[in-house]
Scaffold this active site. Structure first.
Site, PDB file in Angstrom:
ATOM      1  N   GLY A  11       5.649 -13.597  -3.509  1.00 16.81           N
ATOM      2  CA  GLY A  11       5.699 -12.232  -4.057  1.00 16.81           C
ATOM      3  C   GLY A  11       6.731 -11.400  -3.332  1.00 16.81           C
ATOM      4  O   GLY A  11       6.573 -10.189  -3.138  1.00 16.81           O
ATOM      5  N   ALA A  12       7.832 -12.058  -2.962  1.00 17.93           N
ATOM      6  CA  ALA A  12       8.784 -11.456  -2.019  1.00 17.93           C
ATOM      7  C   ALA A  12       9.509 -10.230  -2.575  1.00 17.93           C
ATOM      8  O   ALA A  12      10.025  -9.423  -1.802  1.00 17.93           O
ATOM      9  CB  ALA A  12       9.785 -12.521  -1.581  1.00 17.93           C
ATOM     10  N   GLY A  14       7.992  -7.923  -4.279  1.00 20.85           N
ATOM     11  CA  GLY A  14       6.993  -6.886  -4.535  1.00 20.85           C
ATOM     12  C   GLY A  14       6.998  -5.790  -3.486  1.00 20.85           C
ATOM     13  O   GLY A  14       7.714  -5.846  -2.489  1.00 20.85           O
ATOM     14  N   GLN A  15       6.118  -4.801  -3.718  1.00 20.31           N
ATOM     15  CA  GLN A  15       6.166  -3.606  -2.858  1.00 20.31           C
ATOM     16  C   GLN A  15       5.618  -3.859  -1.452  1.00 20.31           C
ATOM     17  O   GLN A  15       6.126  -3.275  -0.488  1.00 20.31           O
ATOM     18  CB  GLN A  15       5.527  -2.396  -3.535  1.00 20.31           C
ATOM     19  CG  GLN A  15       4.103  -2.565  -3.995  1.00 20.31           C
ATOM     20  CD  GLN A  15       3.361  -1.245  -4.061  1.00 20.31           C
ATOM     21  OE1 GLN A  15       3.909  -0.181  -3.789  1.00 20.31           O
ATOM     22  NE2 GLN A  15       2.085  -1.295  -4.421  1.00 20.31           N
ATOM     23  N   ILE A  16       4.621  -4.705  -1.289  1.00 18.45           N
ATOM     24  CA  ILE A  16       4.136  -4.988   0.086  1.00 18.45           C
ATOM     25  C   ILE A  16       5.261  -5.627   0.889  1.00 18.45           C
ATOM     26  O   ILE A  16       5.524  -5.283   2.043  1.00 18.45           O
ATOM     27  CB  ILE A  16       2.889  -5.905   0.057  1.00 18.45           C
ATOM     28  CG1 ILE A  16       1.690  -5.163  -0.535  1.00 18.45           C
ATOM     29  CG2 ILE A  16       2.549  -6.412   1.464  1.00 18.45           C
ATOM     30  CD1 ILE A  16       0.421  -5.983  -0.665  1.00 18.45           C
ATOM     31  N   ARG A  92      -3.662  -4.838  -8.908  1.00 21.40           N
ATOM     32  CA  ARG A  92      -4.582  -4.088  -9.766  1.00 21.40           C
ATOM     33  C   ARG A  92      -3.984  -2.726 -10.070  1.00 21.40           C
ATOM     34  O   ARG A  92      -3.563  -2.012  -9.171  1.00 21.40           O
ATOM     35  CB  ARG A  92      -5.916  -3.902  -9.039  1.00 21.40           C
ATOM     36  CG  ARG A  92      -6.987  -3.291  -9.901  1.00 21.40           C
ATOM     37  CD  ARG A  92      -8.340  -3.487  -9.265  1.00 21.40           C
ATOM     38  NE  ARG A  92      -8.287  -3.161  -7.849  1.00 21.40           N
ATOM     39  CZ  ARG A  92      -9.191  -2.417  -7.220  1.00 21.40           C
ATOM     40  NH1 ARG A  92     -10.204  -1.919  -7.880  1.00 21.40           N
ATOM     41  NH2 ARG A  92      -9.103  -2.188  -5.940  1.00 21.40           N
ATOM     42  N   GLY A 130      -2.990 -11.619  -1.915  1.00 25.36           N
ATOM     43  CA  GLY A 130      -3.036 -11.358  -3.364  1.00 25.36           C
ATOM     44  C   GLY A 130      -4.474 -11.322  -3.850  1.00 25.36           C
ATOM     45  O   GLY A 130      -5.287 -12.187  -3.507  1.00 25.36           O
ATOM     46  N   ASP A 159      -9.006  -3.282   5.394  1.00 24.16           N
ATOM     47  CA  ASP A 159     -10.310  -2.601   5.405  1.00 24.16           C
ATOM     48  C   ASP A 159     -10.736  -2.324   6.846  1.00 24.16           C
ATOM     49  O   ASP A 159     -11.289  -1.270   7.161  1.00 24.16           O
ATOM     50  CB  ASP A 159     -11.352  -3.480   4.693  1.00 24.16           C
ATOM     51  CG  ASP A 159     -10.832  -3.941   3.343  1.00 24.16           C
ATOM     52  OD1 ASP A 159     -10.590  -3.074   2.489  1.00 24.16           O
ATOM     53  OD2 ASP A 159     -10.624  -5.154   3.158  1.00 24.16           O
ATOM     54  N   ARG A 162      -8.679   0.501   8.265  1.00 27.30           N
ATOM     55  CA  ARG A 162      -9.149   1.750   7.638  1.00 27.30           C
ATOM     56  C   ARG A 162     -10.438   2.224   8.309  1.00 27.30           C
ATOM     57  O   ARG A 162     -10.619   3.417   8.578  1.00 27.30           O
ATOM     58  CB  ARG A 162      -9.419   1.511   6.142  1.00 27.30           C
ATOM     59  CG  ARG A 162      -8.162   1.421   5.295  1.00 27.30           C
ATOM     60  CD  ARG A 162      -8.478   0.866   3.901  1.00 27.30           C
ATOM     61  NE  ARG A 162      -7.302   0.912   3.038  1.00 27.30           N
ATOM     62  CZ  ARG A 162      -7.205   0.264   1.893  1.00 27.30           C
ATOM     63  NH1 ARG A 162      -8.202  -0.497   1.446  1.00 27.30           N
ATOM     64  NH2 ARG A 162      -6.111   0.364   1.157  1.00 27.30           N
ATOM     65  N   HIS A 187     -13.322  -8.526  -0.212  1.00 22.37           N
ATOM     66  CA  HIS A 187     -12.346  -7.423  -0.233  1.00 22.37           C
ATOM     67  C   HIS A 187     -12.453  -6.748  -1.601  1.00 22.37           C
ATOM     68  O   HIS A 187     -11.644  -6.959  -2.500  1.00 22.37           O
ATOM     69  CB  HIS A 187     -10.922  -7.937   0.015  1.00 22.37           C
ATOM     70  CG  HIS A 187      -9.893  -6.864  -0.216  1.00 22.37           C
ATOM     71  ND1 HIS A 187      -9.781  -5.754   0.580  1.00 22.37           N
ATOM     72  CD2 HIS A 187      -8.960  -6.718  -1.184  1.00 22.37           C
ATOM     73  CE1 HIS A 187      -8.826  -4.981   0.122  1.00 22.37           C
ATOM     74  NE2 HIS A 187      -8.311  -5.535  -0.956  1.00 22.37           N
TER      75      HIS A 187
HETATM   76  P1  NAX Z   1       3.707  -6.084  -6.549  1.00 20.86           P
HETATM   77  O1  NAX Z   1       3.373  -6.169  -8.010  1.00 20.86           O
HETATM   78  O2  NAX Z   1       4.591  -5.007  -6.081  1.00 20.86           O
HETATM   79  O3  NAX Z   1       4.312  -7.477  -6.105  1.00 20.86           O
HETATM   80  C1  NAX Z   1       3.733  -8.681  -6.442  1.00 20.86           C
HETATM   81  C2  NAX Z   1       4.864  -9.663  -6.573  1.00 20.86           C
HETATM   82  O4  NAX Z   1       4.288 -10.957  -6.758  1.00 20.86           O
HETATM   83  C3  NAX Z   1       5.784  -9.402  -7.771  1.00 20.86           C
HETATM   84  O5  NAX Z   1       7.128  -9.303  -7.328  1.00 20.86           O
HETATM   85  C4  NAX Z   1       5.567 -10.613  -8.658  1.00 20.86           C
HETATM   86  O6  NAX Z   1       6.740 -11.009  -9.332  1.00 20.86           O
HETATM   87  C5  NAX Z   1       5.137 -11.653  -7.624  1.00 20.86           C
HETATM   88  N1  NAX Z   1       4.431 -12.793  -8.195  1.00 20.86           N
HETATM   89  C6  NAX Z   1       3.607 -12.824  -9.269  1.00 20.86           C
HETATM   90  N2  NAX Z   1       3.228 -14.084  -9.513  1.00 20.86           N
HETATM   91  C7  NAX Z   1       3.788 -14.859  -8.546  1.00 20.86           C
HETATM   92  C8  NAX Z   1       3.768 -16.254  -8.275  1.00 20.86           C
HETATM   93  N3  NAX Z   1       3.094 -17.105  -9.053  1.00 20.86           N
HETATM   94  N4  NAX Z   1       4.483 -16.710  -7.224  1.00 20.86           N
HETATM   95  C9  NAX Z   1       5.201 -15.864  -6.460  1.00 20.86           C
HETATM   96  N5  NAX Z   1       5.257 -14.533  -6.673  1.00 20.86           N
HETATM   97  C10 NAX Z   1       4.559 -14.042  -7.712  1.00 20.86           C
HETATM   98  O7  NAX Z   1       2.303  -6.078  -5.755  1.00 20.86           O
HETATM   99  P2  NAX Z   1       2.014  -5.671  -4.242  1.00 20.86           P
HETATM  100  O8  NAX Z   1       1.715  -4.234  -4.209  1.00 20.86           O
HETATM  101  O9  NAX Z   1       3.087  -6.215  -3.376  1.00 20.86           O
HETATM  102  O10 NAX Z   1       0.612  -6.421  -4.015  1.00 20.86           O
HETATM  103  C11 NAX Z   1       0.532  -7.821  -3.937  1.00 20.86           C
HETATM  104  C12 NAX Z   1      -0.917  -8.271  -3.963  1.00 20.86           C
HETATM  105  O11 NAX Z   1      -1.625  -7.782  -2.830  1.00 20.86           O
HETATM  106  C13 NAX Z   1      -1.703  -7.770  -5.170  1.00 20.86           C
HETATM  107  O12 NAX Z   1      -2.515  -8.814  -5.659  1.00 20.86           O
HETATM  108  C14 NAX Z   1      -2.584  -6.683  -4.600  1.00 20.86           C
HETATM  109  O13 NAX Z   1      -3.722  -6.455  -5.375  1.00 20.86           O
HETATM  110  C15 NAX Z   1      -2.893  -7.277  -3.256  1.00 20.86           C
HETATM  111  N6  NAX Z   1      -3.423  -6.388  -2.225  1.00 20.86           N
HETATM  112  C16 NAX Z   1      -4.360  -6.898  -1.396  1.00 20.86           C
HETATM  113  C17 NAX Z   1      -4.866  -6.193  -0.336  1.00 20.86           C
HETATM  114  C18 NAX Z   1      -5.876  -6.793   0.593  1.00 20.86           C
HETATM  115  O14 NAX Z   1      -6.303  -6.090   1.504  1.00 20.86           O
HETATM  116  N7  NAX Z   1      -6.310  -8.055   0.453  1.00 20.86           N
HETATM  117  C19 NAX Z   1      -4.452  -4.786  -0.109  1.00 20.86           C
HETATM  118  C20 NAX Z   1      -3.158  -4.424  -0.755  1.00 20.86           C
HETATM  119  C21 NAX Z   1      -2.886  -5.046  -2.083  1.00 20.86           C
HETATM  120  O15 NAX Z   1      -3.446  -4.244  -3.082  1.00 20.86           O
END
Ligand code: NAX
Length: 325
Positions: A11-12, A14-16, A92, A130, A159, A162, A187
């Site tokens: 997910g490189a 993405g925003q995280i 989400r 994720g 969590d 936080r 989570h």
């Molecule tokens: P983003 O939508 O900004 O980035 C996710 C990225 O993953 C996208 O660039 C997408 O193209 C890529 N992606 C999708 N399918 C993929 C695959 N099969 N292989 C490789 N990359 C793939 O999301 P972001 O805000 O970065 O969040 C990423 C994940 O972290 C989400 O599932 C989010 O719900 C989860 N979170 C989990 C948290 C936790 O505490 N466990 C907290 C933060 C976050 O909400």
């Protein structure tokens, strides 16, 4: 100069990762004398964005960043890696149900579990971020039969931090004065942020805060923090999630302080009556490089109800994706 160590991140684009990758490249995970290789996985539609992120990483001229590999093939991304951050998934959005997320993201973690099984180091440390992260980790474990389940963890560190922050603010101290906060379970909003064993400057937290604050403010604030941030920021937590991912992996590598523990979701060994195999968040200490569930904590009826509710939620999630196990 030491040989470079590969770190896989999914997910490189993405925003995280817009926060995490820059901190990894700066040496925050493995130290300021350890060169690294970033092996970045994305899906084809996000490759263009990822190329832009790589340009920015290169523009920082990080002394420790030896090489960046970008790919849409998990077997390339995970080749011989010691560390894997599984962050990529569909996040989400406002109004989206967890069950929708579960369906959409489960398959990703089956594929990535199989790839880790084939090509990663046999000692790989995998952090699933994720969402729904506990059940995604369960899927990955079940699709990686040649790797021990102890290679896999899911993230409840956000969590945890936080909860530390809420207690510190309430008591008028800074976060390093807080010890032994625990996040139990999933989570999700069902999670149980528990301060019954926490201390503030060595003093029992329970003697400093009252029960109505715990029940009406502390617990719901931590449980619903992610939802609240989406509402206020318009996007899910990113920099704080990246920080939590980094702290989780740093702690796994460097160990926990003698008088403290952290929260990590790991495969249950039956501790505290939680069904064996479920990926469930416990208070853990790191021993010989492995997370070990802290034993012997007193669970009162109030806590036990939360623990059971989380177990039921995770068992229900497991039923939804049983075909992938
Ligand atoms: P983003 O939508 O900004 O980035 C996710 C990225 O993953 C996208 O660039 C997408 O193209 C890529 N992606 C999708 N399918 C993929 C695959 N099969 N292989 C490789 N990359 C793939 O999301 P972001 O805000 O970065 O969040 C990423 C994940 O972290 C989400 O599932 C989010 O719900 C989860 N979170 C989990 C948290 C936790 O505490 N466990 C907290 C933060 C976050 O909400």
């Amino acid at each position: 100069m030491k040989p470079p160590i590969p770190i896989a991140v999914t997910g490189a684009a993405g925003q995280i990762n817009y926060s995490l990758l820059f901190r990894l490249a700066a040496g925050e995970l493995l130290g300021h004398d350890q060169p690294i290789i970033l092996r970045l996985l994305e899906i084809p539609p996000a490759m263009q964005t990822l190329r832009g992120v790589v340009m920015e990483l290169n523009d920082c001229a990080y002394p420790l960043l030896h090489q960046i590999v970008i790919t849409d093939d998990p077997c390339v991304a995970f080749e011989n890696v010691e560390y894997a951050f599984l962050i990529g998934a569909k996040p989400r959005s406002q109004g989206m149900l967890r069950s929708d997320l579960l369906e959409q993201n489960a398959e990703i973690f089956a594929v990535q579990g199989r790839a880790l099984n084939q090509v990663a180091s046999r000692q790989v440390k995998v952090l699933v971020t994720g969402n729904p992260s506990n059940t995604n980790a369960l899927i990955a474990i079940n699709n990686a039969p040649d790797l021990p389940a102890s290679c896999f963890t899911a993230m409840t560190m956000l969590d945890h931090t936080r909860a530390v922050s809420q207690l510190a603010q309430r008591c008028g101290v800074v976060s390093r004065q807080i010890r032994r906060i625990s996040i139990w379970g999933n989570h999700s909003c069902a999670q149980y942020p528990d301060l019954r064993n926490a201390t503030v400057n060595g003093i029992a937290a329970l003697s400093l805060v009252d029960q109505p604050w715990i029940v009406d403010e502390f617990i719901p604030t931590v449980q619903y923090r992610g939802t609240e941030i989406i509402k206020i920021r318009g996007q899910s937590s990113a920099a704080s999630a990246a920080n939590a991912a980094l702290v989780h992996m740093q702690t796994w590598i460097q160990g926990t302080a003698d008088d403290d523990w952290v929260s990590m979701a790991v495969a249950s060994d039956g501790s505290y009556g939680i069904a064996e195999g479920l990926v469930y968040s416990f208070p853990v200490r790191i021993r010989q490089g492995q997370p070990e569930i802290v034993q012997g904590l007193d669970i009162d009826d109030f806590s036990a109800a939360f623990l059971r509710r989380n177990q039921t939620e995770l068992q229900d999630e497991r039923e939804t994706i049983r075909h992938l196990l």
